[in-house]
Write a protein that holds these residues in place. Structure first.
Motif, PDB file in Angstrom:
ATOM      1  N   UNK A   1     -42.501  11.603 -24.386  1.00  8.78           N
ATOM      2  CA  UNK A   1     -42.075  11.074 -25.684  1.00  8.78           C
ATOM      3  C   UNK A   1     -42.080   9.527 -25.571  1.00  8.78           C
ATOM      4  N   UNK A   2     -41.965   9.023 -24.401  1.00  6.10           N
ATOM      5  CA  UNK A   2     -41.331   7.456 -24.117  1.00  6.10           C
ATOM      6  C   UNK A   2     -42.056   7.080 -23.057  1.00  6.10           C
ATOM      7  N   UNK A   3     -42.265   5.846 -22.947  1.00  5.28           N
ATOM      8  CA  UNK A   3     -42.604   4.919 -22.053  1.00  5.28           C
ATOM      9  C   UNK A   3     -41.233   3.787 -21.704  1.00  5.28           C
ATOM     10  N   UNK A   4     -40.461   4.124 -20.700  1.00  2.00           N
ATOM     11  CA  UNK A   4     -39.162   3.272 -20.486  1.00  2.00           C
ATOM     12  C   UNK A   4     -39.662   1.970 -19.741  1.00  2.00           C
ATOM     13  N   UNK A   5     -39.355   0.932 -20.543  1.00  2.00           N
ATOM     14  CA  UNK A   5     -39.651  -0.387 -20.037  1.00  2.00           C
ATOM     15  C   UNK A   5     -38.286  -0.720 -19.050  1.00  2.00           C
ATOM     16  N   UNK A   6     -38.804  -0.590 -17.904  1.00  2.00           N
ATOM     17  CA  UNK A   6     -37.821  -1.041 -16.800  1.00  2.00           C
ATOM     18  C   UNK A   6     -38.313  -2.328 -16.127  1.00  2.00           C
ATOM     19  N   UNK A   7     -37.162  -3.287 -16.458  1.00  2.00           N
ATOM     20  CA  UNK A   7     -37.592  -4.757 -15.818  1.00  2.00           C
ATOM     21  C   UNK A   7     -37.710  -4.788 -14.315  1.00  2.00           C
ATOM     22  N   UNK A   8     -38.457  -5.813 -13.896  1.00  2.00           N
ATOM     23  CA  UNK A   8     -38.815  -5.997 -12.438  1.00  2.00           C
ATOM     24  C   UNK A   8     -37.596  -6.127 -11.604  1.00  2.00           C
TER      25      UNK A   8
END
Length: 417
Positions: free
Chosen positions: A389-396
């Motif tokens: 359901x999601x694309x988690x935006x994980x910072x570099x």
């Protein structure tokens, strides 16, 4: 897009950040500007080429919102007040004359309210004996009448140009008498899948061979987003057949998309061939999954070189190819909506590149939104897309993440209306 020299390492080893890559692609593209006329029943998901306006008022007459009685006059009546029943007004069969003081007509939902009446009394407020009506309960301020231009006034814009038509749009246009409309033509998309190891599903595998899945995955993804593959080739990793396929696809399509062959391996022929036939504007994304991505043109046609791993191909198609296709179609740009969620369980990862992790949305009893990750996030594992359901935006800069970590996420579910 003009031809030019390739830029093979414009952003160093790490590649171009996703937002900059999207902006660069969209800035370089212009709508195709091609139109066609479709009946309303075939226009779902298409983009309007011009504003659509109402030709007349809708519903076009004063209509009753309730089953009840239309009474003469406009004043709010009091309990005990009486009227004489003189006729009826039903949907499609209006009462034929104006009401005068002391008169009322039986009226049904959607029927024309006669001239001389400014109020409908719901039937549960009225007692009837023969043709005599008596108000037995307070009527309240609501007149229960739908005005002639409630849905639309003559000349009112119903849908602007550049809007992708949804279910509710089509329903409203039909209610306003629209039978056909002008829409922009969708881009014709050519898909090139390269690889010596690829076999069609259903064929027995030999040593080191795999069943080819990118064509099925990308074709289905594009269909879900409203676009279709017009031409498709699966080609071995050899320069001559790849060159011919690129040239033929560029000749017959508005966009050329490939998977694989844009990195720097011995059999990665796509990128040098695109440089030969057109230009590579950038290659490499500062993104996980999706680093080996190329953007440029082949014989003047926009080119997107997606990664060979299926998950990376799908993610980069969603983030970069989809917005580009919208621009070419002339649609108002729509990206995935974003919301904040918390990790349901710890996530092991190494810092270094921003990541779009696939997750399921879980809603707690208190309404809190949580992200659930199951299995590995390998870019080759299509299973990580199933049920996502999601694309988690994980910072570099973030490494291992604890349960409860709050992150932005892109919502993958499409709207219904």
């Amino acid at each position: 897009m003009a031809s030019g020299s390739a830029m093979t390492e414009p952003y160093g080893r790490e590649g171009l950040p996703l937002e900059q890559a999207r902006a660069q692609i969209l800035e370089a593209l212009q709508p195709l500007g091609l139109e066609e006329t479709l009946p309303l029943t075939q226009a779902l998901g298409r983009t309007t080429a011009a504003p659509v306006v109402a030709a007349a008022a809708v519903p076009g007459f004063r209509a009753s919102i309730m089953d009840g009685y239309a009474i003469a006059g406009a004043a709010q009546p009091e309990p005990g007040q009486q009227w004489r029943l003189v006729g009826a007004s039903a949907a499609g069969a209006p009462y034929g004359r104006a009401l005068v003081a002391g008169e009322a007509v039986r009226i049904l939902t959607g029927a024309v309210v006669p001239e001389g009446s400014e109020r409908v009394l719901p039937q549960e407020l009225v007692a009837r004996e023969g043709d005599q009506l008596t108000l037995v309960k307070p009527s309240g301020p609501n007149g229960w009448i739908r005005q002639p231009s409630e849905e639309a006034a003559p000349g009112q814009e119903l849908v602007p140009a550049g809007q992708r038509l949804g279910v509710a749009d089509l329903g409203r246009l039909a209610s306003c008498g629209v039978q056909q409309l002008r829409v922009t033509r969708r881009p014709r998309l050519g898909l090139l899948i390269s690889g010596d190891e690829l076999l069609p599903p259903g064929v027995e595998r030999g040593p080191g061979q795999i069943w080819e899945s990118n064509s099925a995955l990308l074709t289905a993804l594009l269909q879900r987003l409203g676009f279709a593959v017009a031409d498709q080739r699966v080609v071995v990793d050899q320069p001559e057949p790849l060159r011919a396929a690129l040239q033929e696809l560029a000749q017959g399509c508005d966009v050329v998309v490939s998977t694989g062959g844009v990195s720097a391996g011995d059999s990665d022929w796509i990128r040098p061939l695109v440089e030969e036939l057109g230009a590579v504007r950038f290659w490499k994304l500062f993104l996980k999954p999706g680093r080996p991505f190329a953007w440029g043109q082949v014989a003047g046609v926009p080119f997107f070189g997606l990664p060979g791993n299926p998950v990376a191909a799908a993610i980069t198609a969603l983030q970069l190819l989809w917005p580009a296709l919208q621009r070419l179609e002339g649609a108002e740009l729509q990206l995935l909506p974003r919301l904040k969620v918390r990790l349901e369980a710890p996530l092991r990862r190494g810092a270094g590149r921003p990541e779009l992790a696939r997750a399921q949305l879980a809603v707690a009893a208190d309404g809190g939104l949580w992200a659930r990750i199951e299995g590995t996030q390998a870019s080759s594992r299509i299973g990580s897309l199933q049920g996502a359901d999601l694309l988690l935006e994980i910072p570099a800069e973030l490494g291992a993440l604890e349960a409860g970590t709050e992150l932005w996420a892109q919502l993958l579910r499409l709207s219904v209306f």
